[in-house]
Design a protein around this motif. Structure first.
Motif, mmCIF file in Angstrom:
data_model
loop_
_atom_site.group_PDB
_atom_site.id
_atom_site.type_symbol
_atom_site.label_atom_id
_atom_site.label_comp_id
_atom_site.label_asym_id
_atom_site.label_seq_id
_atom_site.Cartn_x
_atom_site.Cartn_y
_atom_site.Cartn_z
ATOM 1 N N SER A 125 0.835 -1.208 0.000
ATOM 2 C CA SER A 125 0.000 0.000 0.000
ATOM 3 C C SER A 125 0.863 1.250 0.000
ATOM 4 O O SER A 125 0.582 2.219 -0.720
ATOM 5 N N ASP A 126 1.921 1.237 0.804
ATOM 6 C CA ASP A 126 2.808 2.401 0.846
ATOM 7 C C ASP A 126 3.561 2.586 -0.465
ATOM 8 O O ASP A 126 3.790 3.720 -0.906
ATOM 9 N N HIS A 132 2.284 7.048 -6.479
ATOM 10 C CA HIS A 132 1.241 8.028 -6.828
ATOM 11 C C HIS A 132 1.718 9.444 -6.503
ATOM 12 O O HIS A 132 1.536 10.369 -7.299
ATOM 13 N N LEU A 133 2.337 9.611 -5.340
ATOM 14 C CA LEU A 133 2.873 10.920 -4.951
ATOM 15 C C LEU A 133 3.872 11.417 -5.990
ATOM 16 O O LEU A 133 3.802 12.576 -6.429
ATOM 17 N N ALA A 254 -1.509 5.746 2.164
ATOM 18 C CA ALA A 254 -2.074 4.402 2.112
ATOM 19 C C ALA A 254 -2.877 4.100 3.369
ATOM 20 O O ALA A 254 -2.659 4.694 4.424
ATOM 21 N N ALA A 255 -3.808 3.155 3.233
ATOM 22 C CA ALA A 255 -4.600 2.717 4.387
ATOM 23 C C ALA A 255 -4.875 1.223 4.258
ATOM 24 O O ALA A 255 -5.224 0.737 3.178
ATOM 25 N N VAL A 256 -4.699 0.515 5.354
ATOM 26 C CA VAL A 256 -5.035 -0.907 5.427
ATOM 27 C C VAL A 256 -5.896 -1.103 6.666
ATOM 28 O O VAL A 256 -5.486 -0.730 7.777
ATOM 29 N N PHE A 259 -6.304 1.743 8.985
ATOM 30 C CA PHE A 259 -5.105 2.270 9.640
ATOM 31 C C PHE A 259 -4.290 3.003 8.580
ATOM 32 O O PHE A 259 -3.717 2.382 7.684
ATOM 33 N N ARG A 260 -4.253 4.323 8.694
ATOM 34 C CA ARG A 260 -3.614 5.127 7.659
ATOM 35 C C ARG A 260 -2.125 5.315 7.928
ATOM 36 O O ARG A 260 -1.720 5.624 9.045
ATOM 37 N N SER A 261 -1.370 5.138 6.882
ATOM 38 C CA SER A 261 0.074 5.352 6.947
ATOM 39 C C SER A 261 0.385 6.832 6.781
ATOM 40 O O SER A 261 -0.465 7.617 6.375
ATOM 41 N N LEU A 262 1.616 7.203 7.102
ATOM 42 C CA LEU A 262 2.102 8.557 6.813
ATOM 43 C C LEU A 262 3.266 8.508 5.829
ATOM 44 O O LEU A 262 3.996 9.477 5.678
#
Length: 280
Positions: A125-126, A132-133, A254-256, A259-262
């Motif tokens: 996901s990250d 994408h970023l 990303a989110a799984v 739970f959202r990543s930074l």
């Protein structure tokens, strides 16, 4: 303010030619839209793939509006009809090799919840969010943000809750480069006093994600109103930080399992700080 088709033709205003330009136009005009058109705008930004491929009847049903409202939405931005707007969203899909949303969905849909499987899903996901970023952040926007921060006498930094690690890292890294920085952390309830220390030749860096910390939004609004540069990171084209900043980066982390990543946001902060150091 949203202009009508006739107004755009009279003034020679250019229509949005890409999905990115359409997103920018929606964000800039959002507050001036009617309730129904705001509803459509939010749906289009939250569900760009469905907006691109569904029929007008299906889109109206999902957005909970009458089909005629979709035509009015298109005309509010100078287009003749809904299909003209839809083509911008369709082009976005055609230009993407594998859409960011589809990649994240495939990761989320995996059923194995063992620790190795969770690690795999978070990392994949990250990776998708970081790629994408890289693809959507314009180089000139990065350079302008670094220029604003680099010319500031002092860079004031503020973020709270989930976004706080971005502020902490920015402060640590910039201070390590001997940049003059101040962390607005409301220690002792003195956030107002800290905010009042921002001088006309300073700059403010803020970050806030849905549901948007009121103190951070207020700091950005007050500083921007004073004509002081504000560089922001947020998570949605309709974030209140968009209207209260000089430059605002919209980052989709990303989110799984919610739970959202930074990861992507932190990568952007690192880019800004290292860019500051390189230009010193």
């Amino acid at each position: 303010m949203v202009t009508s088709v006739q107004d755009r033709k009279k003034t020679g205003a250019d229509l949005p030619a890409t999905h990115e330009e359409m997103v920018q136009a929606i964000a800039a005009s959002y507050e001036g839209l009617s309730k129904r058109l705001k509803q459509i705008a939010a749906y289009a930004l939250d569900h760009p793939n469905d907006f691109a491929i569904d029929t007008i009847a299906e889109t109206a049903h999902k957005a909970d509006v009458h089909p005629s409202a979709l035509i009015r939405f298109a005309q509010a931005f100078g287009f003749d009809g809904f299909t003209d707007v839809q083509k911008l969203f369709q082009r976005r899909l055609l230009e993407a090799h594998t859409s960011y949303e589809a990649r994240l969905k495939s990761v989320r849909d995996a059923g194995d919840n063992t620790p190795p499987a969770l690690l795999e899903r978070f990392t994949q996901s990250d990776i998708a969010a970081l790629e994408h970023l890289r693809d959507v952040i314009p180089a000139d926007k990065l350079e302008k943000a670094i220029g604003l921060l680099g010319s500031a006498r002092v860079i004031h930094i503020m973020a709270m809750h989930r976004a706080f690690p971005l502020a902490a890292y920015f402060y640590y890294a910039a201070a390590s480069m001997r940049r003059r920085v101040q962390l607005i952390d409301n220690t002792g309830g003195m956030g107002r006093e800290q905010l009042n220390q921002i001088a006309p030749d300073d700059a403010l860096f803020v970050a806030s994600f849905s549901s948007y910390t009121p103190e951070v939004i207020h700091a950005a609004e007050e500083t921007h109103r004073r004509g002081i540069p504000v560089v922001a990171i947020t998570d949605h084209p309709l974030s209140p930080l968009i209207a209260n900043s000089s430059i605002c980066f919209h980052v989709r982390d990303a989110a799984v399992h919610d739970f959202r990543s930074l990861g992507a946001s932190m990568c952007l902060v690192q880019t800004l700080v290292v860019g500051l150091g390189a230009g010193a």
